[in-house]
Design a protein around this motif. Structure first.
Motif, PDB file in Angstrom:
ATOM      1  N   TYR A   1     -11.907   4.905  13.489  1.00  0.00           N
ATOM      2  CA  TYR A   1     -10.903   5.685  12.754  1.00  0.00           C
ATOM      3  C   TYR A   1      -9.487   5.242  13.120  1.00  0.00           C
ATOM      4  O   TYR A   1      -8.593   5.245  12.263  1.00  0.00           O
ATOM      5  CB  TYR A   1     -11.100   7.180  13.013  1.00  0.00           C
ATOM      6  CG  TYR A   1     -12.238   7.738  12.211  1.00  0.00           C
ATOM      7  CD1 TYR A   1     -12.039   8.236  10.928  1.00  0.00           C
ATOM      8  CD2 TYR A   1     -13.536   7.732  12.721  1.00  0.00           C
ATOM      9  CE1 TYR A   1     -13.107   8.727  10.184  1.00  0.00           C
ATOM     10  CE2 TYR A   1     -14.600   8.227  11.980  1.00  0.00           C
ATOM     11  CZ  TYR A   1     -14.380   8.715  10.704  1.00  0.00           C
ATOM     12  OH  TYR A   1     -15.435   9.186   9.960  1.00  0.00           O
ATOM     13  N   LEU A   2      -9.286   4.873  14.363  1.00  0.00           N
ATOM     14  CA  LEU A   2      -7.994   4.331  14.773  1.00  0.00           C
ATOM     15  C   LEU A   2      -7.704   3.034  14.030  1.00  0.00           C
ATOM     16  O   LEU A   2      -6.586   2.818  13.532  1.00  0.00           O
ATOM     17  CB  LEU A   2      -7.997   4.089  16.279  1.00  0.00           C
ATOM     18  CG  LEU A   2      -6.759   3.446  16.895  1.00  0.00           C
ATOM     19  CD1 LEU A   2      -5.540   4.332  16.713  1.00  0.00           C
ATOM     20  CD2 LEU A   2      -6.987   3.172  18.363  1.00  0.00           C
ATOM     21  N   GLU A   3      -8.699   2.185  13.922  1.00  0.00           N
ATOM     22  CA  GLU A   3      -8.535   0.917  13.197  1.00  0.00           C
ATOM     23  C   GLU A   3      -8.221   1.161  11.726  1.00  0.00           C
ATOM     24  O   GLU A   3      -7.331   0.523  11.150  1.00  0.00           O
ATOM     25  CB  GLU A   3      -9.814   0.088  13.334  1.00  0.00           C
ATOM     26  CG  GLU A   3      -9.731  -1.276  12.685  1.00  0.00           C
ATOM     27  CD  GLU A   3     -11.015  -2.086  12.892  1.00  0.00           C
ATOM     28  OE1 GLU A   3     -11.209  -3.077  12.167  1.00  0.00           O
ATOM     29  OE2 GLU A   3     -11.818  -1.708  13.768  1.00  0.00           O
ATOM     30  N   GLU A   4      -8.927   2.118  11.118  1.00  0.00           N
ATOM     31  CA  GLU A   4      -8.691   2.416   9.707  1.00  0.00           C
ATOM     32  C   GLU A   4      -7.314   3.033   9.492  1.00  0.00           C
ATOM     33  O   GLU A   4      -6.597   2.693   8.541  1.00  0.00           O
ATOM     34  CB  GLU A   4      -9.775   3.350   9.182  1.00  0.00           C
ATOM     35  CG  GLU A   4      -9.675   3.623   7.690  1.00  0.00           C
ATOM     36  CD  GLU A   4     -10.870   4.373   7.144  1.00  0.00           C
ATOM     37  OE1 GLU A   4     -10.979   4.476   5.906  1.00  0.00           O
ATOM     38  OE2 GLU A   4     -11.695   4.872   7.953  1.00  0.00           O
ATOM     39  N   ALA A   5      -6.933   3.942  10.377  1.00  0.00           N
ATOM     40  CA  ALA A   5      -5.629   4.587  10.259  1.00  0.00           C
ATOM     41  C   ALA A   5      -4.495   3.575  10.358  1.00  0.00           C
ATOM     42  O   ALA A   5      -3.541   3.604   9.565  1.00  0.00           O
ATOM     43  CB  ALA A   5      -5.477   5.651  11.340  1.00  0.00           C
ATOM     44  N   SER A   6      -4.568   2.684  11.328  1.00  0.00           N
ATOM     45  CA  SER A   6      -3.506   1.693  11.501  1.00  0.00           C
ATOM     46  C   SER A   6      -3.477   0.690  10.347  1.00  0.00           C
ATOM     47  O   SER A   6      -2.409   0.207   9.965  1.00  0.00           O
ATOM     48  CB  SER A   6      -3.662   0.972  12.838  1.00  0.00           C
ATOM     49  OG  SER A   6      -4.899   0.311  12.924  1.00  0.00           O
ATOM     50  N   ALA A   7      -4.663   0.401   9.771  1.00  0.00           N
ATOM     51  CA  ALA A   7      -4.709  -0.510   8.624  1.00  0.00           C
ATOM     52  C   ALA A   7      -4.029   0.111   7.402  1.00  0.00           C
ATOM     53  O   ALA A   7      -3.338  -0.570   6.643  1.00  0.00           O
ATOM     54  CB  ALA A   7      -6.159  -0.862   8.299  1.00  0.00           C
ATOM     55  N   ILE A   8      -4.219   1.407   7.201  1.00  0.00           N
ATOM     56  CA  ILE A   8      -3.621   2.082   6.045  1.00  0.00           C
ATOM     57  C   ILE A   8      -2.130   2.322   6.252  1.00  0.00           C
ATOM     58  O   ILE A   8      -1.311   2.034   5.365  1.00  0.00           O
ATOM     59  CB  ILE A   8      -4.336   3.429   5.782  1.00  0.00           C
ATOM     60  CG1 ILE A   8      -5.792   3.180   5.367  1.00  0.00           C
ATOM     61  CG2 ILE A   8      -3.611   4.204   4.676  1.00  0.00           C
ATOM     62  CD1 ILE A   8      -6.621   4.455   5.243  1.00  0.00           C
ATOM     63  N   THR A   9      -1.756   2.848   7.414  1.00  0.00           N
ATOM     64  CA  THR A   9      -0.366   3.252   7.638  1.00  0.00           C
ATOM     65  C   THR A   9       0.529   2.093   8.071  1.00  0.00           C
ATOM     66  O   THR A   9       1.747   2.164   7.936  1.00  0.00           O
ATOM     67  CB  THR A   9      -0.284   4.337   8.722  1.00  0.00           C
ATOM     68  OG1 THR A   9      -0.751   3.796   9.967  1.00  0.00           O
ATOM     69  CG2 THR A   9      -1.132   5.553   8.343  1.00  0.00           C
ATOM     70  N   GLY A  10      -0.069   1.049   8.616  1.00  0.00           N
ATOM     71  CA  GLY A  10       0.716  -0.073   9.118  1.00  0.00           C
ATOM     72  C   GLY A  10       1.267   0.140  10.508  1.00  0.00           C
ATOM     73  O   GLY A  10       2.086  -0.642  10.991  1.00  0.00           O
ATOM     74  N   ARG A  11       0.803   1.183  11.189  1.00  0.00           N
ATOM     75  CA  ARG A  11       1.258   1.455  12.552  1.00  0.00           C
ATOM     76  C   ARG A  11       0.208   2.291  13.268  1.00  0.00           C
ATOM     77  O   ARG A  11      -0.678   2.865  12.638  1.00  0.00           O
ATOM     78  CB  ARG A  11       2.605   2.177  12.557  1.00  0.00           C
ATOM     79  CG  ARG A  11       2.575   3.551  11.902  1.00  0.00           C
ATOM     80  CD  ARG A  11       3.991   4.043  11.615  1.00  0.00           C
ATOM     81  NE  ARG A  11       4.045   5.444  11.241  1.00  0.00           N
ATOM     82  CZ  ARG A  11       3.779   5.914  10.032  1.00  0.00           C
ATOM     83  NH1 ARG A  11       3.411   5.092   9.061  1.00  0.00           N
ATOM     84  NH2 ARG A  11       3.892   7.215   9.773  1.00  0.00           N
ATOM     85  N   LEU A  12       0.331   2.363  14.584  1.00  0.00           N
ATOM     86  CA  LEU A  12      -0.641   3.079  15.398  1.00  0.00           C
ATOM     87  C   LEU A  12      -0.271   4.548  15.548  1.00  0.00           C
ATOM     88  O   LEU A  12       0.916   4.899  15.555  1.00  0.00           O
ATOM     89  CB  LEU A  12      -0.720   2.448  16.788  1.00  0.00           C
ATOM     90  CG  LEU A  12      -1.360   1.066  16.880  1.00  0.00           C
ATOM     91  CD1 LEU A  12      -1.011   0.430  18.213  1.00  0.00           C
ATOM     92  CD2 LEU A  12      -2.874   1.179  16.722  1.00  0.00           C
ATOM     93  N   PRO A  13      -1.261   5.427  15.701  1.00  0.00           N
ATOM     94  CA  PRO A  13      -0.961   6.810  16.087  1.00  0.00           C
ATOM     95  C   PRO A  13      -0.444   6.824  17.523  1.00  0.00           C
ATOM     96  O   PRO A  13      -0.764   5.938  18.315  1.00  0.00           O
ATOM     97  CB  PRO A  13      -2.313   7.507  15.981  1.00  0.00           C
ATOM     98  CG  PRO A  13      -3.316   6.428  16.210  1.00  0.00           C
ATOM     99  CD  PRO A  13      -2.721   5.184  15.606  1.00  0.00           C
ATOM    100  N   PHE A  14       0.337   7.839  17.863  1.00  0.00           N
ATOM    101  CA  PHE A  14       0.854   7.877  19.228  1.00  0.00           C
ATOM    102  C   PHE A  14      -0.185   8.402  20.210  1.00  0.00           C
ATOM    103  O   PHE A  14      -0.077   8.181  21.410  1.00  0.00           O
ATOM    104  CB  PHE A  14       2.154   8.680  19.316  1.00  0.00           C
ATOM    105  CG  PHE A  14       2.036  10.169  19.145  1.00  0.00           C
ATOM    106  CD1 PHE A  14       1.717  10.992  20.213  1.00  0.00           C
ATOM    107  CD2 PHE A  14       2.291  10.759  17.916  1.00  0.00           C
ATOM    108  CE1 PHE A  14       1.637  12.372  20.065  1.00  0.00           C
ATOM    109  CE2 PHE A  14       2.216  12.138  17.746  1.00  0.00           C
ATOM    110  CZ  PHE A  14       1.882  12.944  18.822  1.00  0.00           C
ATOM    111  N   CYS A  15      -1.225   9.095  19.700  1.00  0.00           N
ATOM    112  CA  CYS A  15      -2.242   9.637  20.595  1.00  0.00           C
ATOM    113  C   CYS A  15      -3.546   9.847  19.849  1.00  0.00           C
ATOM    114  O   CYS A  15      -3.542  10.056  18.628  1.00  0.00           O
ATOM    115  CB  CYS A  15      -1.769  10.980  21.174  1.00  0.00           C
ATOM    116  SG  CYS A  15      -2.794  11.609  22.542  1.00  0.00           S
TER     117      CYS A  15
END
Length: 298
Positions: free
Chosen positions: A78-92
């Protein structure tokens, strides 16, 4: 303020007032197989909100260490998918632990989840953390917390604690709360239903903003492991709240203004404010102001 959302909040993030919104925490999934049905849609909203720090969480149903580990491993995808969509990493990446009522197994389950999340956070140069209520933390986790952080200290660990209708949670053993969920019945312009709202410490917000911009490094000064001997006593904490949104809402009950940077009187202040909330009596308001607020603040 920070808001947290799941598919229970069918919210268009582009329509809400973001004037005092400093971050959004999004549920990604739950348990071993569930996925929040608004996860991808919320990531698409965040794609266009490039200056908005965000975090991910999952709700745990784990009953043992094996299930807990498998749940946490899902976060990597889910972290990989989130960063692929948003173009950045979550902070936590947070785990929401509120579903096990056995003290011994609760400790093992959290230990197992942290062993995975710590590695995920370290690999991606972000943070990991725990969400639960104040009472849940104090009963299940307070005594094991420092030992847990000593074992899983590659990445920074954040505590997101729920305690509604009060200024700050009071955690045993002088443990810091970084994000405080203070209501489940918050409102925000542009959304017609209740929403969870949290306050965030200024230093935690600064860390989140660095991660959002890709500027965070583990060489930065950590938030955990600070020298606790500097505390005046167990319940006196010098908190700098990132914004006064919560205090503005509290003012409607207190009929007073609370400064952004002051020392809280822990249990005594909490008891005083509970009386204010419950009875709304001017006597308690004036006593609280006289005893706890800095001089010159009305």
């Amino acid at each position: 303020m920070i808001i947290d959302i799941s598919h229970h909040n069918d919210i268009n993030l582009h329509n809400i007032d973001r004037t005092k919104l400093y971050g959004i925490i999004v549920r990604a999934y739950y348990g071993l197989t569930g996925e929040d049905r608004n996860f991808k849609k919320n990531m698409q909203y965040l794609k266009k909100m490039k200056d908005m720090p965000y975090a991910l969480y999952y709700y745990s149903y784990a009953k043992n260490k094996e299930e807990s580990e498998k749940e946490a491993i899902r976060m990597d995808l889910y972290l990989e998918e989130a960063s692929a969509i948003t173009g950045r990493l979550p902070f936590c990446v947070f785990c929401d632990m509120e579903d096990n009522n056995n003290k011994n197994s609760a400790e093992h389950i959290l230990d197992s989840a942290f062993s995975v999340l710590n590695e995920i956070a370290y690999k991606n140069t972000i943070t990991f953390g725990l969400y639960c209520s104040e009472s849940w933390f104090n009963y299940y986790y307070a005594d094991m917390w420092r030992g847990l952080l000593e074992r899983y200290n590659k990445a920074e660990c954040l505590l997101w604690i729920a305690k509604w209708n009060c200024i700050l949670p009071v955690l045993r053993n002088n443990i810091d709360c970084h994000i405080h969920q203070y209501t489940s019945k918050g409102t925000i312009t542009g959304y017609g239903d209740f929403i969870d709202k949290s306050s965030i410490l200024l230093e935690t917000l600064e860390l989140a903003q660095k991660i959002n911009k890709g500027e965070y490094s583990y060489r930065d000064v950590p938030l955990t492991g600070r020298d606790e001997t500097e505390r005046e006593d167990t319940y006196m904490k010098d908190y700098r709240i990132a914004d006064n949104t919560f205090f503005e809402e509290l003012r409607a009950e207190m009929h007073s203004y609370v400064n952004n940077d002051f020392k809280l009187g822990g249990c005594q202040l909490e008891e005083m404010l509970n009386k204010i909330f419950n009875q709304k009596a001017d006597t308690y308001i004036n006593l609280a102001k006289a005893k706890f607020l800095p001089k010159g603040i009305d």
